[in-house]
Design an enzyme around this catalytic site. Structure first.
Site, PDB file in Angstrom:
ATOM      1  N   ASP A 212      -3.517  -9.651  -5.281  1.00 36.84           N
ATOM      2  CA  ASP A 212      -3.825 -10.785  -4.412  1.00 36.84           C
ATOM      3  C   ASP A 212      -3.871 -12.103  -5.184  1.00 36.84           C
ATOM      4  OD1 ASP A 212      -3.972  -9.825  -1.754  1.00 36.84           O
ATOM      5  OD2 ASP A 212      -5.804  -8.762  -2.268  1.00 36.84           O
TER       6      ASP A 212
ATOM      7  N   CYS B 192      -7.694  -4.574 -12.052  1.00 39.31           N
ATOM      8  CA  CYS B 192      -7.330  -3.401 -11.260  1.00 39.31           C
ATOM      9  C   CYS B 192      -6.102  -3.643 -10.398  1.00 39.31           C
ATOM     10  CB  CYS B 192      -8.507  -2.939 -10.414  1.00 39.31           C
ATOM     11  SG  CYS B 192      -9.139  -4.234  -9.327  1.00 39.31           S
TER      12      CYS B 192
ATOM     13  N   GLU C 262      -9.799 -12.265  -7.198  1.00 44.46           N
ATOM     14  CA  GLU C 262      -8.467 -12.213  -6.601  1.00 44.46           C
ATOM     15  C   GLU C 262      -8.178 -13.469  -5.784  1.00 44.46           C
ATOM     16  OE1 GLU C 262      -8.162  -8.689  -4.138  1.00 44.46           O
ATOM     17  OE2 GLU C 262     -10.225  -8.852  -3.488  1.00 44.46           O
TER      18      GLU C 262
ATOM     19  N   HIS D 150       0.797  -1.217   0.000  1.00 44.27           N
ATOM     20  CA  HIS D 150       0.000   0.000   0.000  1.00 44.27           C
ATOM     21  C   HIS D 150       0.830   1.267   0.000  1.00 44.27           C
ATOM     22  CE1 HIS D 150      -3.067  -2.968   0.343  1.00 44.27           C
ATOM     23  NE2 HIS D 150      -3.782  -2.078  -0.305  1.00 44.27           N
TER      24      HIS D 150
HETATM   25  C1  PEP Z   1      -5.596  -6.594  -5.867  1.00 44.96           C
HETATM   26  O1  PEP Z   1      -5.588  -7.440  -4.973  1.00 44.96           O
HETATM   27  O2  PEP Z   1      -5.098  -6.768  -7.007  1.00 44.96           O
HETATM   28  C2  PEP Z   1      -6.201  -5.284  -5.641  1.00 44.96           C
HETATM   29  C3  PEP Z   1      -6.357  -4.421  -6.626  1.00 44.96           C
HETATM   30  O3  PEP Z   1      -6.585  -4.976  -4.371  1.00 44.96           O
HETATM   31  P1  PEP Z   1      -5.602  -4.534  -3.180  1.00 44.96           P
HETATM   32  O4  PEP Z   1      -4.261  -4.223  -3.789  1.00 44.96           O
HETATM   33  O5  PEP Z   1      -6.242  -3.344  -2.562  1.00 44.96           O
HETATM   34  O6  PEP Z   1      -5.588  -5.746  -2.317  1.00 44.96           O
HETATM   35 MG    MG Z   2      -6.814  -7.287  -3.230  1.00 51.10          MG
END
Ligand code: PEP
Ligand code: MG
Length: 576
Positions: free
Chosen positions: A460, A507, A436, A192
């Site tokens: 994920d 995403c 995911e 993050h």
């Molecule tokens: C992912 O897991 O690819 C995703 C976009 O969600 P996050 O990175 O917030 O887990």
């Molecule tokens: Mg995720």
């Protein structure tokens, strides 16, 4: 002597500046018997006054950058510093025990912390008071010991932040004017801190292993967020080379900027939807400035993480409305809250788990007794905001078709409730899931009959498919977006959606990865959602490629390749 380090290139850009160490200093001290207790009391007063000055300044800065409400925590800290009862007791302890100020401070504040913690079950406010005292004690102790506590909000010269890791709230406090880059010990492309760095357009090199123990505060460092290179104490030639790389990157960015209002169409005329990932309503501007055609992922958990209470229905409504209006009718995928894993809330206790990433998180919380009420609140806020734009609701961490059904049922129920209350709800809302978890990717054909869309969360999906923690450096070699196994899962999802007349987006960070994009185009991915800063670069790449060639490339990768290196070689030869 210059020292070189290599980390993960997590956010583009290059910087050369002094290091600002965001690490907790050593606050160890010895308990000493003193004869001059007046002197110790005076030391304590000086340290209290210095701490109060620091906190007032931090509060002032925080008010400007974060708003009055968020800065209110510093009022509570200032109140602790002037609490006559506690300060009286510390001085009393100095005199009675003939002990140094450090020891007396620790003894008395520990006692208060224990006292308040003992009362927290009856009054949750007491836990906050205990935390405030702990925080303030650290600052006073630092002043007694003559060491500096890092205060990122007070940075007022150009620096590169050096830290073990950065939490989203720490990152959000950084002032882009002064923070030229950050370099951390841990983290990677999908952590993050990387996501925030991209959103803020701050260059970042993460996962260097031990930069915090190699660099001293104030030492010059050069960091390249495009290559992952870091040099401590760079000589003149190295500084010049890094600065040149930074200028080249800026030039390239200016070329991409010319594509801001252009359509995303390949050389042979196929259109793809290029979308941006956002973390809060303020990011909408970056999405529009970078020519995004949609928001493909709004991570609503930041709304929860930046607050000291569960955001109310109205607070959420305002945020969602702002995003939908800001996008002027372009689609917005809003993901319901994805708490858990590495995303925690100060006001909602998550259980200690052996494997938080495999535990109670995201939709699992939303559908459980402990999270059901807040899920209803979020859904109501979203539905109320739906009339201000084109809303797509997305559930994270779905493993079972029955989980999707349960979540969708709540959406349907709340539509009925809101309409009965006389509220308007749009009738073009799409409801989909993140893919995911490998189980959902494998069973995509069944999911596709019920959902409106898929968005593949590769961050994920890769960690779960490879059984490799996305934050763990030691297994980062297993984190392979172009591994044929991952490509086959993705292809399965895309094909399953198309068979049912649905669409698939992506995403996770892979959607903006320039090596992956040609493969994903060839596999028929419909929507690509990435950090806003990657949109124009991707549009530029897509314009140069023919979909028909990319289909042949993807087909070859899916059927003939066994390793990641084979896939990379194939992509390189097809896109040269
Ligand atoms: C992912 O897991 O690819 C995703 C976009 O969600 P996050 O990175 O917030 O887990
Ligand atoms: Mg995720």
């Amino acid at each position: 002597m210059a020292e070189k380090l290599k980390g993960i290139a997590a956010s583009s850009g290059v910087a050369v500046a002094k290091a600002y160490l965001l690490v907790q200093p050593d606050l160890a001290f010895e308990t000493i018997e003193v004869t001059d207790t007046d002197k110790e009391e005076a030391r304590l007063d000086t340290a209290l006054a210095a701490s109060s000055d620091e906190l007032s300044l931090i509060k002032e800065k925080a008010e400007k950058s974060l708003g009055t409400e968020a800065a209110a925590v510093f009022d509570a800290h200032l109140m602790v510093l002037s609490d006559p009862e506690m300060i009286g007791q510390i001085k009393e302890t100095i005199r009675a025990k003939k002990t140094n100020a450090e020891a007396a401070l620790k003894e008395v504040t520990d006692m208060f912390v224990t006292l308040f913690e003992g009362m927290k079950d009856d009054n949750p406010y007491m836990a906050e008071r205990a935390a405030d005292i702990r925080d303030v004690t650290k600052r006073v102790l630092a002043n007694l010991l003559g060491v500096t506590l890092p205060s990122p909000a007070l940075i007022d010269e150009e620096v590169i932040i050096v830290a073990e890791d950065l939490t989203p709230s720490e990152t959000a406090q950084l002032d882009k004017q002064f923070v030229k880059a950050f370099v951390t010990n841990i983290g990677g492309k999908t952590s993050h801190s990387a996501i925030m760095a991209n959103t803020l357009e701050i260059p970042a090199v993460l996962g260097t292993g031990d930069i915090t123990s190699r660099v001293k505060a104030g030492q010059l460092i050069a960091a390249n967020g495009l290559t992952g290179e870091v040099v401590i104490d760079p000589d003149d030639a190295t500084q010049a080379a890094f600065k040149q790389a930074g200028e080249d990157y800026q030039k390239q960015k200016a070329e991409w900027a010319a594509l801001k209002d252009a359509a995303t169409v390949t050389a042979d005329g196929k259109h793809f939807e290029l979308a941006a990932n956002i973390g809060n309503p303020k990011d909408v501007q970056g999405a529009n400035d970078n020519g995004a055609e949609a928001v493909g992922l709004y991570r609503t958990e930041f709304l929860y993480m930046d607050s000291d209470h569960f955001p109310t229905e109205d607070e959420q409504f305002e945020a969602y409305k702002a995003v939908l209006e800001g996008m002027n009718g372009k689609p917005v995928v809003v993901r319901t809250m994805d708490i858990g894993g590495d995303k925690k809330l100060p006001y909602f206790k998550l259980p200690d788990e052996m494997n938080p990433f495999l535990g109670w998180r995201a939709l699992r919380i939303s559908l459980s007794e402990g999270g059901n009420a807040m899920f209803h609140t979020q859904i109501r806020a979203l539905l109320r905001a739906s009339i201000y734009g084109h809303l797509r609701i997305m559930f994270p961490m779905v493993a079972l078709v029955t989980e999707f059904r349960a979540a969708k049922k709540i959406v349907d129920e709340e539509i009925v409730n809101l309409k009965a209350e006389g509220q308007k709800v749009a009738d073009n809302i799409e409801v989909g899931i993140m893919v995911e978890i490998p189980a959902a990717a494998v069973l995509a054909d069944q999911f596709a009959k019920e959902v409106d869309f898929f968005s593949i969360g590769t961050n994920d999906l890769i960690q779960y498919t490879m059984a490799a923690d996305r934050m763990n450096e030691q297994v980062s070699y297993l984190y392979q977006p172009y591994n044929p196994s991952i490509l086959r899962l993705i292809k399965n999802v895309i094909d399953a959606s198309h068979k049912e007349g649905k669409w698939t987006g992506m995403c996770g960070a892979m959607a903006g990865d320039q090596t992956a994009v040609p493969l994903l185009m060839g596999m028929g991915l419909d929507e690509f959602s990435m950090s806003a800063t990657s949109v124009l670069q991707t549009r530029s790449l897509m314009k140069k490629l023919n979909v028909s060639d990319m289909e042949a490339l993807a087909n070859k990768a899916l059927t003939e390749c066994a390793t990641v290196d084979e896939v990379i070689t194939l992509v390189e030869s097809a896109t040269k």
